[in-house]
Structures are given as C-alpha cells and as structure tokens.
Write a protein that holds these residues in place. Structure first.
Motif, PDB file in Angstrom:
ATOM      1  N   ILE A 180       0.816  -1.214   0.000  1.00 30.32           N
ATOM      2  CA  ILE A 180       0.000   0.000   0.000  1.00 30.32           C
ATOM      3  C   ILE A 180       0.852   1.268   0.000  1.00 30.32           C
ATOM      4  N   ILE A 181       1.948   1.242   0.794  1.00 27.35           N
ATOM      5  CA  ILE A 181       2.811   2.424   0.860  1.00 27.35           C
ATOM      6  C   ILE A 181       3.393   2.744  -0.522  1.00 27.35           C
ATOM      7  N   TYR A 182       3.832   1.693  -1.214  1.00 26.00           N
ATOM      8  CA  TYR A 182       4.411   1.925  -2.533  1.00 26.00           C
ATOM      9  C   TYR A 182       3.365   2.438  -3.505  1.00 26.00           C
ATOM     10  N   LEU A 183       2.155   1.875  -3.435  1.00 24.12           N
ATOM     11  CA  LEU A 183       1.089   2.330  -4.326  1.00 24.12           C
ATOM     12  C   LEU A 183       0.811   3.809  -4.087  1.00 24.12           C
ATOM     13  N   ALA A 184       0.849   4.199  -2.805  1.00 26.18           N
ATOM     14  CA  ALA A 184       0.609   5.604  -2.487  1.00 26.18           C
ATOM     15  C   ALA A 184       1.721   6.464  -3.074  1.00 26.18           C
ATOM     16  N   ALA A 185       2.975   5.987  -2.949  1.00 27.50           N
ATOM     17  CA  ALA A 185       4.106   6.755  -3.483  1.00 27.50           C
ATOM     18  C   ALA A 185       3.986   6.871  -5.002  1.00 27.50           C
ATOM     19  N   ILE A 186       3.572   5.766  -5.640  1.00 28.44           N
ATOM     20  CA  ILE A 186       3.443   5.782  -7.102  1.00 28.44           C
ATOM     21  C   ILE A 186       2.351   6.760  -7.529  1.00 28.44           C
ATOM     22  N   ALA A 187       1.272   6.777  -6.734  1.00 24.58           N
ATOM     23  CA  ALA A 187       0.161   7.664  -7.083  1.00 24.58           C
ATOM     24  C   ALA A 187       0.571   9.127  -7.004  1.00 24.58           C
ATOM     25  N   GLY A 188       1.621   9.403  -6.226  1.00 20.03           N
ATOM     26  CA  GLY A 188       2.047  10.784  -6.052  1.00 20.03           C
ATOM     27  C   GLY A 188       2.983  11.281  -7.149  1.00 20.03           C
ATOM     28  N   ILE A 189       3.335  10.417  -8.103  1.00 16.81           N
ATOM     29  CA  ILE A 189       4.259  10.842  -9.166  1.00 16.81           C
ATOM     30  C   ILE A 189       3.539  11.767 -10.137  1.00 16.81           C
ATOM     31  N   ASN A 190       4.234  12.804 -10.545  1.00 15.28           N
ATOM     32  CA  ASN A 190       3.654  13.789 -11.448  1.00 15.28           C
ATOM     33  C   ASN A 190       3.332  13.149 -12.810  1.00 15.28           C
ATOM     34  N   PRO A 191       2.048  13.148 -13.241  1.00 17.41           N
ATOM     35  CA  PRO A 191       1.677  12.496 -14.511  1.00 17.41           C
ATOM     36  C   PRO A 191       2.354  13.128 -15.723  1.00 17.41           C
ATOM     37  N   ASN A 192       2.769  14.383 -15.564  1.00 16.35           N
ATOM     38  CA  ASN A 192       3.446  15.051 -16.679  1.00 16.35           C
ATOM     39  C   ASN A 192       4.689  14.284 -17.122  1.00 16.35           C
ATOM     40  N   LEU A 193       5.346  13.688 -16.143  1.00 17.40           N
ATOM     41  CA  LEU A 193       6.558  12.931 -16.461  1.00 17.40           C
ATOM     42  C   LEU A 193       6.236  11.808 -17.439  1.00 17.40           C
ATOM     43  N   TYR A 194       5.146  11.081 -17.131  1.00 19.30           N
ATOM     44  CA  TYR A 194       4.758   9.972 -18.017  1.00 19.30           C
ATOM     45  C   TYR A 194       4.383  10.503 -19.399  1.00 19.30           C
ATOM     46  N   GLU A 195       3.617  11.601 -19.413  1.00 20.94           N
ATOM     47  CA  GLU A 195       3.201  12.162 -20.705  1.00 20.94           C
ATOM     48  C   GLU A 195       4.405  12.530 -21.549  1.00 20.94           C
ATOM     49  N   ALA A 196       5.370  13.172 -20.906  1.00 17.57           N
ATOM     50  CA  ALA A 196       6.580  13.561 -21.630  1.00 17.57           C
ATOM     51  C   ALA A 196       7.308  12.337 -22.156  1.00 17.57           C
ATOM     52  N   ALA A 197       7.343  11.284 -21.323  1.00 19.27           N
ATOM     53  CA  ALA A 197       8.045  10.073 -21.721  1.00 19.27           C
ATOM     54  C   ALA A 197       7.359   9.432 -22.920  1.00 19.27           C
ATOM     55  N   VAL A 198       6.017   9.422 -22.900  1.00 20.58           N
ATOM     56  CA  VAL A 198       5.282   8.835 -24.024  1.00 20.58           C
ATOM     57  C   VAL A 198       5.583   9.618 -25.303  1.00 20.58           C
ATOM     58  N   MET A 199       5.639  10.945 -25.169  1.00 20.36           N
ATOM     59  CA  MET A 199       5.963  11.785 -26.326  1.00 20.36           C
ATOM     60  C   MET A 199       7.307  11.393 -26.909  1.00 20.36           C
ATOM     61  N   ASP A 200       8.228  11.054 -25.977  1.00 18.98           N
ATOM     62  CA  ASP A 200       9.572  10.682 -26.425  1.00 18.98           C
ATOM     63  C   ASP A 200       9.621   9.240 -26.906  1.00 18.98           C
ATOM     64  N   GLY A 201       8.493   8.551 -26.887  1.00 20.88           N
ATOM     65  CA  GLY A 201       8.431   7.195 -27.414  1.00 20.88           C
ATOM     66  C   GLY A 201       8.784   6.110 -26.426  1.00 20.88           C
ATOM     67  N   ALA A 202       8.683   6.398 -25.110  1.00 21.50           N
ATOM     68  CA  ALA A 202       9.016   5.382 -24.112  1.00 21.50           C
ATOM     69  C   ALA A 202       7.866   4.383 -23.956  1.00 21.50           C
ATOM     70  N   GLY A 203       8.191   3.102 -23.931  1.00 18.46           N
ATOM     71  CA  GLY A 203       7.177   2.063 -23.706  1.00 18.46           C
ATOM     72  C   GLY A 203       6.876   1.927 -22.220  1.00 18.46           C
ATOM     73  N   ARG A 204       6.045   0.969 -21.854  1.00 20.15           N
ATOM     74  CA  ARG A 204       5.671   0.810 -20.453  1.00 20.15           C
ATOM     75  C   ARG A 204       6.870   0.394 -19.605  1.00 20.15           C
ATOM     76  N   TRP A 205       7.666  -0.484 -20.160  1.00 22.42           N
ATOM     77  CA  TRP A 205       8.846  -0.951 -19.416  1.00 22.42           C
ATOM     78  C   TRP A 205       9.785   0.211 -19.122  1.00 22.42           C
ATOM     79  N   ARG A 206      10.018   1.004 -20.188  1.00 27.57           N
ATOM     80  CA  ARG A 206      10.916   2.157 -20.079  1.00 27.57           C
ATOM     81  C   ARG A 206      10.375   3.136 -19.037  1.00 27.57           C
ATOM     82  N   GLN A 207       9.037   3.337 -19.048  1.00 33.32           N
ATOM     83  CA  GLN A 207       8.439   4.274 -18.087  1.00 33.32           C
ATOM     84  C   GLN A 207       8.678   3.796 -16.651  1.00 33.32           C
ATOM     85  N   MET A 208       8.549   2.495 -16.458  1.00 33.76           N
ATOM     86  CA  MET A 208       8.722   1.959 -15.108  1.00 33.76           C
ATOM     87  C   MET A 208      10.156   2.141 -14.635  1.00 33.76           C
TER      88      MET A 208
END
Lengths: 302, 538
Positions: A180-208
């Motif tokens: 649960i603690i980790y899920l909470a920490a993950i939920a707190g990550i800024n979604p912009n980071l993921y969006e930027a990564a997707v723009m750069d062509g990062a897959g799910r593995w790369r994002q993780m």
C-alpha cells in the motif's frame, strides 16, 4: 525557516512553543523518560525495591548472556532469518506494487489489492494454524506431493524447511499491506513525467524503469533503512506458532529466548540487558547504513 | 487544588493540563479503590450493613465470561448473599483482574503498591511477585493461623500447608484454596474399538501395543481409510500425554533418590526404556506422527473425529468433551475411563498433589489481619457457605422441591455466560466447587464421573519432590526444568529427536544427560539433595 522564526515577535514564538508543547511533552514522557528505565539492565531489579534502591549488578547480565551456551547459535539464527526476511520479503511488496500499477481495469485492481492485504488482519495464531495443517505430513500440500509421485515431506518438523516456511508465510500475510505504501508513493508521481516520456516514445517498461522506480526511490530507501534498524527483531508471535522441538536448533531466536527466560520467569534485568544489546546493534546498523546511503545515493533518513 | 487557578495564561494552561491528567488518573483509581464510596452505596441498597462490618477488599481473577458482565461487584447478588450469610459481619469488595493477562496485571499492582487485603496468586514462587516474601511485602501467617484459623488447619490438608506455594523454610505465608478433586487425570479408551478388535481393556504396555496394532490394521472409524486412526493420540509439548512414562519408573518432574543423589527421574537409565517404547510407537504409526506440532484445538477435534484409540485427559472434561454425543458421525462411539496399564516401573496416572487451586496472600501493611483470617476460617467452616458455593442462590440458581435440591447446569441463570462460575469460583474464597461431590451427585453422568474420579484417586504415586522449591539453577535456565511444559526444555528436544528417529536412544540420551548436568543440572542436583536431607532428615 530559521530566519522567519527569528523575525517573529516574542509573543508569536511563545505561541509556537505552546503549540509544539504537547508533542514535545509526549516524546519526553513516553519516549525519553522510559529510556532511563534501561538502567535496570545494570541492576538486580526487584519490583518491591524499585529502580532507585535496587542493588547495582554491573555487567553481570550481559556476561551471563554471552556465556549462555546457545547464545551464538541464537544470534546466528536471528541474523540469518532476518537476512532472509529482508532479502526475499523486502522486494516482494515493491514488485507487487509495480505489477499492480500496470493494471488498467480499476475494478480488478481494487479487488486484487483488497484480497492481497486481507491476511494482514488475521492473527498469527489463525494463519499459523492453517499453514501447519496444510503443510502437515498428511496435509493438503503433501497430498499434492504424493499425487506428483513424491514422498511426503515434513515441512513443519524438519529444520531444513523452517526458514522457508517462516519467510514464505510472513510474505503471504504481509505482502499486500506493505504494497500500500508503494502504491501511495506511485500515485504521487507527477503524470506530466509519463506524458513527456510517451511523447519521447518510451514504452511501459521504459516508463517503469526510468520514471516510476527513480521517483519512489526515496520511499524505498527510507523503508529499507527502517527495516535494517530492526534487524535483530523477529516476529515472535509467528515464530512461537511454528516453533517445535524438532526445529528448535534453527528456529530459536533472541525474541523467543527472551520470552522463555524473561517473561515466564520474571527476569526483568536480564531481559532488559538483552533488549539494550539489540537496540545498540540496531542503532549502529541504522547510523552506519544511513551514512553509507547518503554518500552513495544521496538519500537518507535524516 | 483546582481552585487555586488564578490568571489565565500559558502557565495556567499548563497547570490545567497537568491537573486534567491528575484528575483522569484519580478517576481510574476510583473504580478500584475508595471503598468508602462503594460501602455507602450498599447501605443505600438496604443491605443494612452494621457499623462494625469489617471491610475486606479481595483481588482475584476468574475464567467465567460472567465476570465481565458485572460492573459493580459490591452490588452483585452473589457477593451480597455471601455477606448476608455472614450476618453482614463482613463488607466485601471483590475485584477481578483479567484471566488471560493475570500475571502482568498482578505485577503492576505489586509494583504500584495498590494492594487489597487479600490477593489471589498461584503460589509464593509465582513470577508476578518474585521476591515478595524475601522483601517482606507479604505477611507471615504461621502464628495468626494457629490462633485465629482452627478450621483452616482442620480442613486444609497437611500436604497443602507444606507446599512451596504456601510456605517457605517452615513458615506459612499464604492460605491455600483447594480443588474438590486433586487427582483428575484419566486414561480414555474407545471401548467400541476394543470390541471391534475383540479385546479386553489392556492392562500392560505390551497389551496396548497389541491393541494399537489392531487399530492400525482395521478401519475403526469406518471412513474407508484404515490408516487414519492412531492407537494413542498425543499433542504439542506432550501436554497431558505422558502415558508410558511411569510404567517404566519415570515421570516429568518426578525426582528420585539414586546413588545418594536426589535426581530428576528423567535422567535415570529408566528413561531409555521410555524412549525405546515411544520410538516404537512412532515408528509403527501407533501414535499420531504430528505429535510434536499437534495444537490443542486440533487434538480435541482429532479425537472427536475418531482418530484416537486412546488418550489422556481429565475426568472433569468427560461431560463437556468426551461424552459419546460429542463424537462426530460415530453413533457407536463409547469412550470410557480405564485403569492405567501396569509396567515394570509401576502403575499410576499422576503424582500425588495437594490439590491447591490458588493461594491467598495478605500484604504486610494490612490492618488487623486476624479478622481476615477469621473471615476465611468462617467461609471454610460454614456449611451454609459451602452449600452456597455448590448450588448458588435458592430461587435463582436452584429450586427446593420436597426438600430436594433441583439444580441443573442448563438453568439460564447458571448457563448464560457461565454464571454458575460466579458462586463456584468468583466469590468462592475456599477454591472452586466444579465437579465437587455435591455437583457430581446431581449430574446425569454421575456414575461415569464417580468411576473416573475413583480410578484417578487410586492411581496416584508419591513424588518426594512435591514439597521442594524450584532449584535456583533453573531460574535463569528454564531449559533445564525436567518436564515438557511450555516447550523449550532440553528434555523435550531430546525426547522429540529420539522418538522421531533423528537420534539413537543411547547416544541421544547420554549426550542429553551429560549436557544437562554440565549446564547447571549438577548444581540443581546438589541443591535438591541437600533439601531432601533437610526435609526428610536422614
């Protein structure tokens, strides 16, 4: 912060102190004052004479502890078991949280999450009883072994399996809760980071690998350091359930020894000495590793 | 104090906080202490307490769920009945500590010095108050009892007064409370299984082996699997499973004289016969293979599900656990209590014990302790009180019909929350009355119970160490204690390893004895031998 505090007028700073007072008092009264009680480790404490008048005993109780024939064995058992629990038990909730984070179906994710942390609320008496019956020589696990053509295995009364059983059952019970603690920490990550990564062509593995794990690294390090500070602690309720004379050579740990000698026989000074010994080791470990962690990763507890 | 609050300000706030804390803790004390307030309340209830009524505060504990349902014991019908029986000569204030957490709570009471007139404990050596006698925290009672407790001396047997739970160095520090049946250990056998095997009740260990072989060969419980029954059914830490020990002259905590030394019987060579016999039981599947991990609840369930050909438990449990109706899907089940087998070492089920349920101690600063002794003396000697302890209150717990007492455990006033324990245990200051002669007489299973108690009483054996205080060497090394209780003793570890074939009989036993002696056993033996010489005089 410090500058602003200094710029406050005398009256305001008094108010701040008053606000902090209950917290400070709490720590003084319930955390620091009881620490002084550790002096009974150096006394022959009797409840009828009290801390002030009990006779001093010097290092007697520590000497007795180190002279105990099985002390080295018990210490080794404790360290090995703690190491296994840490090595296998620590990454498990993290992995589970990462996996669960990849799920898209919210309903499914929630259901799995709830089911996984439910066992946390059962007491070890119940969980232990269930596993002892499942793993017994004529239990379900051995029926399966026999069906596959194997010989029945004494999972609960063979010291070779004791540590595996303890580590695996404690993972089964606690992995969902730790997640649960980790899920909470993950939920707190800024979604912009993921969006930027997707723009750069990062897959799910790369994002993780590049976003999720680095973002929750501070949480991981904090939890790891806290765990290491309790290296000599074991879950005494769990061990007592699984302990039996056939696995005692592997299964006896410091906490079960304290339970046997101290609580059942009211050896207050002796058990305090053991507790103090454990705390000192824990303190050394946590200070040392915190220092190491800060130097290598820049992350630390303080 | 609170009136002194002057101007309001931070210091006053602090003071108020402190006062609040103090007030809270006072409130906590009020429920347990301040007998004055409670007594006033009772007077208002019309109990007509005379002015001379002696107040006695009593700190006890009880397993009955009923205990938690009572908020004010001064107002409780059973306490009031007891006071009434005394002609209101006593004003009793009962307080009950948690049954499960008794040791810790009692320790806290001793440490805080918040003590009543009578304290229930399990013996002078009970760990909750280690050192109480040596530090003078409890009253020495030898002369007081001599003078004010003639009935105590008459009704409580000599063995109980000599017990280390009651006296130390020949001086008495506690007053025992007794159980009605000191010896209740029983050997249960499935008579229906014996019939299937065409056998009589076995009378020697060898005959038991023959019975166990039949149990193994036949499908006794008729479930289609001939291999899920065991001749003897044992449980974790050998709790209550010590059969085939005394038959070879050995028993946990039994000490014997050997070559001028007073030693635990389990380190004598006879132990090898026990190990050999049990090893055979295990190797042949005559005993359940999970005997060292079988938890108590699973043990009960296993027997009731028809896995056991014989087991050891108590006569008291016959009605609730081992009545044929308790056996699941086995209409033929016929468990009976039988004479134990006779072996080369003897025949017996348990050592003689004094039947102490618990003991009363009196703190050393109590005023006029002679009145407290008189109170106990009265409770022991009054037939009315003893009858009250057996049947409770007329019209509530029992009826009188044609001069006959009609009492039943099914009466809701007896059964709900085990309310009958309130008079059997809670306010019974002489021990407990469960399965006492008065109660057994009224039971539907009276015959079986009486026969069981007779067998148990007949099959006791003397243990000279019954009066011996625990040797000092065992205090910091509990693994040396020569029994199986609680697990974690060297004896249990060795027994488990040899029985399961992990170690050989001779090698395992000999290294155990050597290790046991060198770790402090020799000191214990020296101390015990010296005690034996002093106590029995040679």
């Amino acid at each position: 912060m410090r500058n602003r505090l200094r710029s406050l007028s005398g009256k305001d700073s008094l108010m701040l102190w008053l606000i902090a007072l209950p917290g400070v008092l709490y720590f003084l009264v319930f955390k620091y004052v009881p620490l002084l009680g550790n002096v009974i480790a150096f006394q022959d404490y009797s409840i009828f004479i009290g801390i002030w008048d009990s006779p001093w005993a010097g290092w007697k109780h520590f000497v007795f502890m180190f002279e105990y024939e099985e002390f080295m064995n018990i210490l080794r058992n404790t360290l090995v078991l703690s190491f296994y629990t840490l090595f296998f038990g620590f990454p498990a909730p993290l992995l589970l949280a990462l996996l669960l984070n990849e799920l898209r179906q919210m309903l499914f994710k929630r259901t799995v999450q709830t089911l996984l942390y439910l066992p946390h609320f059962l007491s070890w008496i119940i969980v232990g009883g269930i596993f002892i019956n499942l793993l017994a020589v004529d239990g379900l696990a051995n029926r399966a072994v026999e069906a596959l053509g194997g010989q029945p295995v004494e999972f609960v009364s063979d010291s070779r399996f004791f540590r595996s059983v303890v580590v695996l059952t404690s993972m089964w019970k606690e992995v969902g809760w730790g997640m649960i603690i980790y899920l909470a920490a993950i939920a707190g990550i800024n979604p912009n980071l993921y969006e930027a990564a997707v723009m750069d062509g990062a897959g799910r593995w790369r994002q993780m690998v590049s976003i999720t794990i680095p973002s929750i690294a501070p949480a991981i390090v904090t939890l790891l350091l806290l765990r290491i500070g309790n290296m000599l602690d074991t879950n005494v309720e769990q061990i007592l359930v699984f302990l039996n004379p056939l696995v005692r050579d592997i299964g006896e740990v410091i906490d079960t020894y304290v339970y046997r000698v101290g609580l059942l026989n009211a050896q207050y000074s002796f058990t305090t000495a053991i507790g103090l010994f454990k705390s000192v080791i824990g303190l050394v470990l946590i200070v040392g590793l915190n220092h190491l962690s800060k130097r290598t990763t820049g992350q630390g507890l303080y | 104090m609170r009136k002194r609050n002057g101007r309001l300000g931070p210091p006053a706030l602090l003071l108020a906080l402190a006062l609040l804390a103090a007030a809270c803790s006072n409130e906590g004390g009020a429920t347990t202490d301040e007998p004055g307030a409670a007594a006033g309340e009772q007077g208002a209830n019309g109990a007509a307490a005379t002015e001379e009524a002696r107040e006695i505060s009593i700190l006890s504990t009880s397993p009955a769920p009923y205990t938690q349902t009572v908020s004010d014991w001064d107002d409780n019908r059973y306490v009031q009945k007891l006071e009434e029986l005394s002609g209101n000569a006593y004003d009793l204030h009962f307080e009950f500590l948690s049954w499960q957490d008794f040791q810790t709570q009692l320790t806290v009471r001793f440490a805080s010095g918040d003590l009543p007139d009578l304290i229930r404990t399990y013996g002078l050596d009970y760990p909750a108050h280690t050192g109480a006698v040596e530090q003078g925290a409890v009253l020495e009672l030898t002369d007081l009892i001599e003078q004010y407790g003639p009935n105590l001396k008459a009704r409580i047997p000599e063995e109980a007064w000599n017990s280390p739970a009651v006296s130390k160095d020949g001086r008495i520090y506690a007053i025992p409370a007794l159980v009605p049946n000191p010896h209740t250990r029983a050997l249960y056998v499935r008579e229906d299984w014996l019939e299937q095997a065409g056998m009589e009740v076995p009378s020697t260990p060898e005959e038991y082996l023959a019975y166990f072989e039949q149990v193994k060969a036949l499908d006794m419980n008729g479930n289609g699997d001939p291999n899920d029954e065991y001749g003897f059914y044992a449980r974790e830490n050998m709790a209550g499973s010590e059969l085939f020990f005394y038959e070879f002259g050995v028993y946990p905590d039994l000490w014997v004289m050997e070559d001028g030394e007073f030693v635990p019987s389990v380190i004598t060579d006879n132990m090898k016969d026990v190990l050999q016999f049990w090893r055979e039981l295990y190797a042949n599947g005559y005993v359940n293979p999970n005997l060292f991990t079988n938890k108590s609840a699973d043990w009960f369930a296993g027997i009731q599900n028809g896995l056991a050909g014989s087991w050891v438990h108590y006569v008291d449990n016959y009605v609730e656990q081992w009545d044929p109706s308790q056996f699941i899907d086995q209409p033929e089940a016929e468990p009976i209590m039988v004479e134990p087998p006779a072996g080369p070492g003897g025949k017996g089920l348990q050592p003689v014990n004094a039947g102490i349920y618990y003991v009363w101690m009196i703190p050393s600063d109590v005023e006029r302790p002679e009145q407290i002794i008189e109170f106990l003396d009265w409770a022991w000697s009054s037939d009315e009180v003893q009858e009250f302890y057996a049947y409770g209150i007329e019209g509530h717990n029992y009826e009188l019909r044609d001069g006959q007492i009609v009492w039943g455990p099914d009466n809701p006033n007896n059964a709900d929350n085990m309310e009958m324990r309130a008079y059997q245990i809670n306010v019974n200051v002489t021990g407990h009355s469960l399965n006492g002669p008065k109660m057994v007489e009224l039971s539907p299973q009276a015959d079986a119970l009486k026969a069981g108690f007779d067998i148990a009483e007949r099959n006791t054996f003397m243990n000279e160490a019954m009066y011996m205080p625990q040797p000092e060497a065992f205090e910091t090394r509990p693994e040396l204690i020569p029994n199986f209780a609680g697990g974690g003793t060297m004896l249990l570890d060795m027994f488990a390893k040899v029985v399961t074939g992990r170690e050989e009989v001779d090698a395992g036993f000999e290294s155990f004895v050597q290790e046991w002696r060198s770790r402090g056993g020799d000191e214990a033996i020296a101390e015990a031998t010296q005690w034996h010489r002093a106590f029995y005089g040679e």
